[in-house]
Design a protein around this motif. Structure first.
Motif, short mmCIF file in Angstrom:
data_model
loop_
_atom_site.label_atom_id
_atom_site.label_comp_id
_atom_site.label_asym_id
_atom_site.label_seq_id
_atom_site.Cartn_x
_atom_site.Cartn_y
_atom_site.Cartn_z
N ARG A 1 24.36 93.44 -31.56
CA ARG A 1 23.00 93.03 -31.16
C ARG A 1 22.91 92.84 -29.65
N ARG B 1 24.55 94.50 -27.37
CA ARG B 1 24.47 95.84 -26.77
C ARG B 1 23.08 96.43 -27.00
N ALA B 2 22.53 96.26 -28.20
CA ALA B 2 21.20 96.79 -28.50
C ALA B 2 20.15 96.14 -27.60
N ASP C 1 20.64 97.54 -24.08
CA ASP C 1 20.17 98.92 -24.01
C ASP C 1 18.65 99.00 -23.99
N LEU C 2 18.01 98.21 -24.84
CA LEU C 2 16.55 98.20 -24.88
C LEU C 2 15.98 97.71 -23.55
#
Length: 66
Positions: free
Chosen positions: A12, A14-15, A18-19
Motif C-alpha cells: 500500500r 508503494r501504491a 506511485d499514485l
C-alpha cells in the motif's frame, strides 16, 4: 494542523507513492484527500441511519421530550 501517523504495509505504501508521483503530489496530500472522501461518505451513511431511526421512533422521541 494536527499530525497523524499512518502505518501502511509495503504494497500500500508503494501504491500510494506511485499514485502521488503520477499526480505530481505528495503522498500526504493524496492520503489527506482519501480521508476527507471517507469522512464525507461515512458521515452521509450515519446521517441517513440517524434520520431513519428518528423517523421510526418519532412518537417515542416526542413523548420523551414532553
Amino acid at each position: 494542523m494536527t499530525e497523524i501517523t499512518l502505518h501502511l504495509d509495503p504494497v500500500r505504501h508503494r501504491a500510494l507513492a506511485d499514485l502521488a508521483d503520477a499526480q505530481g503530489r505528495k503522498p500526504e496530500e493524496v492520503a489527506g484527500e482519501a480521508v476527507k472522501a471517507y469522512l464525507r461518505s461515512e458521515g452521509a451513511v450515519v446521517r441517513r441511519q440517524a434520520e431513519r431511526l428518528a423517523g421510526e421512533h418519532s412518537e417515542l422521541l416526542r413523548r420523551l421530550g414532553e
